[in-house]
Design a protein around this motif. Structure first.
Motif, PDB file in Angstrom:
ATOM      1  N   PRO A  69       0.847  -1.193   0.000  1.00  0.00           N
ATOM      2  CA  PRO A  69       0.000   0.000   0.000  1.00  0.00           C
ATOM      3  C   PRO A  69       0.886   1.247   0.000  1.00  0.00           C
ATOM      4  CG  PRO A  69       0.077  -0.946   2.187  1.00  0.00           C
ATOM      5  CD  PRO A  69       0.816  -1.899   1.264  1.00  0.00           C
ATOM      6  N   PRO A  70       0.323   2.390  -0.346  1.00  0.00           N
ATOM      7  CA  PRO A  70       1.120   3.617  -0.321  1.00  0.00           C
ATOM      8  C   PRO A  70       1.746   3.814   1.056  1.00  0.00           C
ATOM      9  CG  PRO A  70      -1.084   4.050  -1.173  1.00  0.00           C
ATOM     10  CD  PRO A  70      -1.061   2.630  -0.712  1.00  0.00           C
ATOM     11  N   ALA A  71       3.031   4.130   1.075  1.00  0.00           N
ATOM     12  CA  ALA A  71       3.754   4.283   2.337  1.00  0.00           C
ATOM     13  C   ALA A  71       3.350   5.581   3.035  1.00  0.00           C
ATOM     14  CB  ALA A  71       5.257   4.285   2.081  1.00  0.00           C
ATOM     15  N   VAL A  72       3.276   5.513   4.359  1.00  0.00           N
ATOM     16  CA  VAL A  72       3.008   6.684   5.183  1.00  0.00           C
ATOM     17  C   VAL A  72       4.357   7.187   5.675  1.00  0.00           C
ATOM     18  CG1 VAL A  72       1.904   7.484   7.299  1.00  0.00           C
ATOM     19  CG2 VAL A  72       0.781   5.778   5.874  1.00  0.00           C
ATOM     20  N   GLU A  73       4.596   8.474   5.535  1.00  0.00           N
ATOM     21  CA  GLU A  73       5.873   9.035   5.932  1.00  0.00           C
ATOM     22  C   GLU A  73       6.045   8.970   7.448  1.00  0.00           C
ATOM     23  OE1 GLU A  73       8.336  10.247   3.955  1.00  0.00           O
ATOM     24  OE2 GLU A  73       7.141   9.632   2.223  1.00  0.00           O
ATOM     25  N   PRO A  74       7.002   8.199   7.948  1.00  0.00           N
ATOM     26  CA  PRO A  74       7.262   8.163   9.390  1.00  0.00           C
ATOM     27  C   PRO A  74       8.073   9.382   9.814  1.00  0.00           C
ATOM     28  CG  PRO A  74       8.699   6.642   8.266  1.00  0.00           C
ATOM     29  CD  PRO A  74       7.791   7.228   7.222  1.00  0.00           C
ATOM     30  N   PRO A  75       8.104   9.691  11.095  1.00  0.00           N
ATOM     31  CA  PRO A  75       8.768  10.905  11.540  1.00  0.00           C
ATOM     32  C   PRO A  75      10.291  10.893  11.407  1.00  0.00           C
ATOM     33  CG  PRO A  75       7.795   9.741  13.400  1.00  0.00           C
ATOM     34  CD  PRO A  75       7.387   9.024  12.160  1.00  0.00           C
ATOM     35  N   GLY A  76      10.930   9.727  11.383  1.00  0.00           N
ATOM     36  CA  GLY A  76      12.386   9.711  11.286  1.00  0.00           C
ATOM     37  C   GLY A  76      12.926   8.385  10.781  1.00  0.00           C
ATOM     38  N   GLU A  77      14.208   8.389  10.448  1.00  0.00           N
ATOM     39  CA  GLU A  77      14.855   7.192   9.902  1.00  0.00           C
ATOM     40  C   GLU A  77      14.830   6.036  10.892  1.00  0.00           C
ATOM     41  OE1 GLU A  77      16.634   4.751   7.171  1.00  0.00           O
ATOM     42  OE2 GLU A  77      15.838   6.750   6.849  1.00  0.00           O
TER      43      GLU A  77
END
Length: 170
Positions: free
Chosen positions: A89-97
């Motif tokens: 599914p489309p990735a959700v941007e996480p807050p950090g690496e």
């Protein structure tokens, strides 16, 4: 549970449960949806929920089952439609690496190991409580925790995101 008690329970635990389900599903939107649906079901049962008998565990278990059911329906539908059911599914941007690495590593674990790790380390449940919530034996939970930790260590090497007392952070 009175409506006022339920409101307080919801306010105190919605964010925490959403974070826990995000760690289990790897999809923030899905986590919010299943936690919200679990709370709707809990509202219908609020008179039978006792604040002293871990209503949060009931909501978490319900949300986990809803997520699993949705995944099965989606996989089945994609299979029937002849589409590539391995598509992400489309990735959700996480807050950090660090967060992204941990969530990806958790996602690659078998569901039983991932669930045991999240419930024990993120939800601060004892091994016995994890066993009760998942329906597994204590020895099975201990085994899943050990295997899951080893698998995470192999993937994360010295970048393992840990906090105090070895608790996983997301």
């Amino acid at each position: 549970m009175t409506p006022q008690e339920f409101d307080a329970f919801y306010s105190a635990s919605f964010s925490r449960l959403t974070g826990q389900l995000y760690a289990l599903t790897g999809d923030w939107s899905e986590a919010q949806d299943v936690v919200q649906e679990a709370f709707i079901r809990a509202w219908d049962r609020r008179r039978g929920l006792d604040p002293g008998e871990a209503p949060e565990a009931w909501v978490r278990t319900t949300a986990r089952r809803l997520a699993r059911s949705r995944w099965r329906r989606l996989a089945r539908g994609l299979h029937l439609a002849g589409r590539d059911h391995g598509r992400e599914p489309p990735a959700v941007e996480p807050p950090g690496e660090e967060h992204l690495v941990l969530v990806a590593a958790l996602r690659d674990l078998p569901e039983a190991q991932r669930c045991a790790l999240v419930l024990h380390h993120m939800c601060d449940l004892s091994v016995e409580q994890v066993a009760a919530e998942t329906g597994a034996g204590v020895s099975a939970v201990k085994s899943r925790l050990a295997r899951g930790r080893n698998a995470l260590a192999a993937v994360l090497t010295d970048q393992t995101p840990t906090g105090e007392e070895g608790k996983l952070r997301v």
